[in-house]
Scaffold this motif. Structure first.
Motif, PDB file in Angstrom:
ATOM      1  N   HIS A  60      -0.935  68.409  17.199  1.00 14.23           N
ATOM      2  CA  HIS A  60      -1.865  68.390  18.385  1.00 14.23           C
ATOM      3  C   HIS A  60      -1.095  68.314  19.701  1.00 14.23           C
ATOM      4  O   HIS A  60      -0.442  67.478  19.922  1.00 14.23           O
ATOM      5  CB  HIS A  60      -2.901  67.256  18.103  1.00 14.23           C
ATOM      6  N   ILE A  61      -1.944  68.941  20.664  1.00 11.47           N
ATOM      7  CA  ILE A  61      -1.955  68.690  22.205  1.00 11.47           C
ATOM      8  C   ILE A  61      -3.104  68.372  22.243  1.00 11.47           C
ATOM      9  O   ILE A  61      -4.239  69.092  22.507  1.00 11.47           O
ATOM     10  CB  ILE A  61      -1.207  69.785  22.879  1.00 11.47           C
ATOM     11  N   GLY A  62      -3.244  67.042  22.759  1.00 12.37           N
ATOM     12  CA  GLY A  62      -4.732  66.699  23.261  1.00 12.37           C
ATOM     13  C   GLY A  62      -5.367  66.508  21.768  1.00 12.37           C
ATOM     14  O   GLY A  62      -4.862  65.835  20.892  1.00 12.37           O
ATOM     15  N   LYS A  63      -6.508  67.110  21.805  1.00  6.84           N
ATOM     16  CA  LYS A  63      -7.544  67.067  20.511  1.00  6.84           C
ATOM     17  C   LYS A  63      -7.358  68.188  19.668  1.00  6.84           C
ATOM     18  O   LYS A  63      -7.805  68.401  18.593  1.00  6.84           O
ATOM     19  CB  LYS A  63      -8.949  67.093  21.008  1.00  6.84           C
ATOM     20  N   LEU A 251       6.781  67.697  23.178  1.00  2.00           N
ATOM     21  CA  LEU A 251       5.683  67.354  22.549  1.00  2.00           C
ATOM     22  C   LEU A 251       4.993  66.253  23.584  1.00  2.00           C
ATOM     23  O   LEU A 251       3.687  66.469  23.872  1.00  2.00           O
ATOM     24  CB  LEU A 251       5.533  66.923  21.203  1.00  2.00           C
ATOM     25  N   GLU A 252       5.837  65.199  23.879  1.00  2.00           N
ATOM     26  CA  GLU A 252       5.361  64.016  24.708  1.00  2.00           C
ATOM     27  C   GLU A 252       4.669  64.374  26.130  1.00  2.00           C
ATOM     28  O   GLU A 252       3.813  64.079  26.624  1.00  2.00           O
ATOM     29  CB  GLU A 252       6.216  63.067  24.761  1.00  2.00           C
ATOM     30  N   ASN A 255       1.447  66.731  26.131  1.00  2.00           N
ATOM     31  CA  ASN A 255       0.414  65.811  25.643  1.00  2.00           C
ATOM     32  C   ASN A 255      -0.001  65.013  27.180  1.00  2.00           C
ATOM     33  O   ASN A 255      -1.157  64.955  27.554  1.00  2.00           O
ATOM     34  CB  ASN A 255       0.714  64.985  24.616  1.00  2.00           C
ATOM     35  N   SER A 256       1.118  64.575  27.863  1.00  2.00           N
ATOM     36  CA  SER A 256       0.796  63.983  29.021  1.00  2.00           C
ATOM     37  C   SER A 256       0.327  64.837  30.021  1.00  2.00           C
ATOM     38  O   SER A 256      -0.739  64.306  30.937  1.00  2.00           O
ATOM     39  CB  SER A 256       2.158  63.489  29.567  1.00  2.00           C
ATOM     40  N   TYR A 258      -1.394  67.490  29.452  1.00  4.49           N
ATOM     41  CA  TYR A 258      -2.674  67.982  28.774  1.00  4.49           C
ATOM     42  C   TYR A 258      -3.731  66.827  29.324  1.00  4.49           C
ATOM     43  O   TYR A 258      -4.825  67.544  29.665  1.00  4.49           O
ATOM     44  CB  TYR A 258      -2.761  68.184  27.489  1.00  4.49           C
ATOM     45  N   ALA A 259      -3.401  65.667  29.159  1.00  2.00           N
ATOM     46  CA  ALA A 259      -4.301  64.660  29.413  1.00  2.00           C
ATOM     47  C   ALA A 259      -4.711  64.754  30.674  1.00  2.00           C
ATOM     48  O   ALA A 259      -5.721  64.384  31.084  1.00  2.00           O
ATOM     49  CB  ALA A 259      -3.619  63.278  28.901  1.00  2.00           C
ATOM     50  N   ASP A 262      -7.120  67.376  31.600  1.00  7.34           N
ATOM     51  CA  ASP A 262      -8.149  67.199  30.937  1.00  7.34           C
ATOM     52  C   ASP A 262      -9.120  66.398  31.554  1.00  7.34           C
ATOM     53  O   ASP A 262     -10.398  66.349  31.798  1.00  7.34           O
ATOM     54  CB  ASP A 262      -8.187  66.742  29.474  1.00  7.34           C
TER      55      ASP A 262
END
Length: 268
Positions: A60-63, A251-252, A255-256, A258-259, A262
């Protein structure tokens, strides 16, 4: 888009309104019948233990899983017909996406009984690839408009178009140029620039004639074969955001970012 304007007035040469266009109609992508082949069968060894029970494209990236983000971005560009080449933990991908109807797309699955590589797997999908088609890795994040890539390929008319990125690498030392044992020059921490494959390609259906059946072949091997056969190859330079999710740090980072995107604080 920035000003949230939904209607566009069309005026004549005297400034009189003669028509109103809806923004949604202007930006709606033109549907593409071309297929998108996504390579989603990798083992994801460098992301273990996360990939012990989850295939890398489903991390997952985010949700959302990476593969879902890819699918949604392709759909924004007008593509709705997908072929997923799967192998490792394929049931996880199949159970999640099924036939794709939830996203308004169609998905066919190609199951590799043995590992055939990123190019060799295309031989299993040959019966469905009758027009220009896209091929991309299932672990990429990019906001590329894939329709532009396809249009470029069609206009240039090569057998294959490779998406490329400009990659910079700085040597962390002073580089000494030597001739006959004497110092000619010293360059402090120079930056080297190269073009690298982005893992996104477009092929004409004739490329299938160069892919042996049921034999392992990776994408660099296919391009090398095409070069040896004097086939025309083009490149398409990506300027858009692009990230390969190959290691834990990638991946980290994804996600960072993407957050941040978002929350509206930053762009992905």
């Amino acid at each position: 888009l920035d000003k949230k304007l939904q209607q566009i007035p069309i005026v004549d040469h005297e400034g009189r309104v003669i028509h109103i266009d809806e923004l949604d109609d202007l930006i709606r992508p033109r549907h593409k019948s071309n297929k998108v082949v996504i390579m989603a069968g990798g083992l994801g060894k460098r992301l273990r233990p996360l990939t012990h029970e989850t295939p890398k494209p489903m991390l997952h990236i985010g949700k959302k899983p990476i593969l879902e983000l890819i699918l949604e971005n392709c759909k924004k560009s007008g593509f709705t017909d997908f072929i997923f080449c799967v192998n490792y933990l394929s049931h996880v991908i199949k159970d999640y996406f099924q036939n794709g109807s939830y996203w308004g797309v169609h998905i066919r699955y190609i199951e590799e009984n043995k590992r055939l590589g990123t190019a060799g797997a295309l031989g299993l999908a040959a019966d469905d690839l009758h027009e220009h088609f896209l091929v991309m890795n299932g672990d990429l994040l990019t906001d590329l408009d894939f329709s532009r890539l396809l249009d470029f390929h069609i206009s240039e008319d090569p057998i294959a178009t490779m998406g490329v990125l400009e990659y910079e690498h700085q040597i962390p030392f002073g580089v000494v140029n030597i001739k006959d044992g004497d110092v000619q020059s010293i360059e402090e921490k120079p930056v080297q620039r190269h073009f690298v494959s982005a893992g996104i390609n477009v092929f004409s259906p004739q490329v299938l004639d160069f892919i042996p059946k049921d034999v392992y072949m990776d994408m660099p091997g296919l391009f090398q074969n095409l070069l040896q056969e004097d086939q025309k190859l083009s490149t398409f330079l990506l300027h858009e955001n692009w990230l390969d999710i190959g290691r834990m740090g990638d991946l980290e980072r994804a996600n960072s970012e993407y957050a941040e995107d978002d929350s509206g604080e930053d762009d992905l």
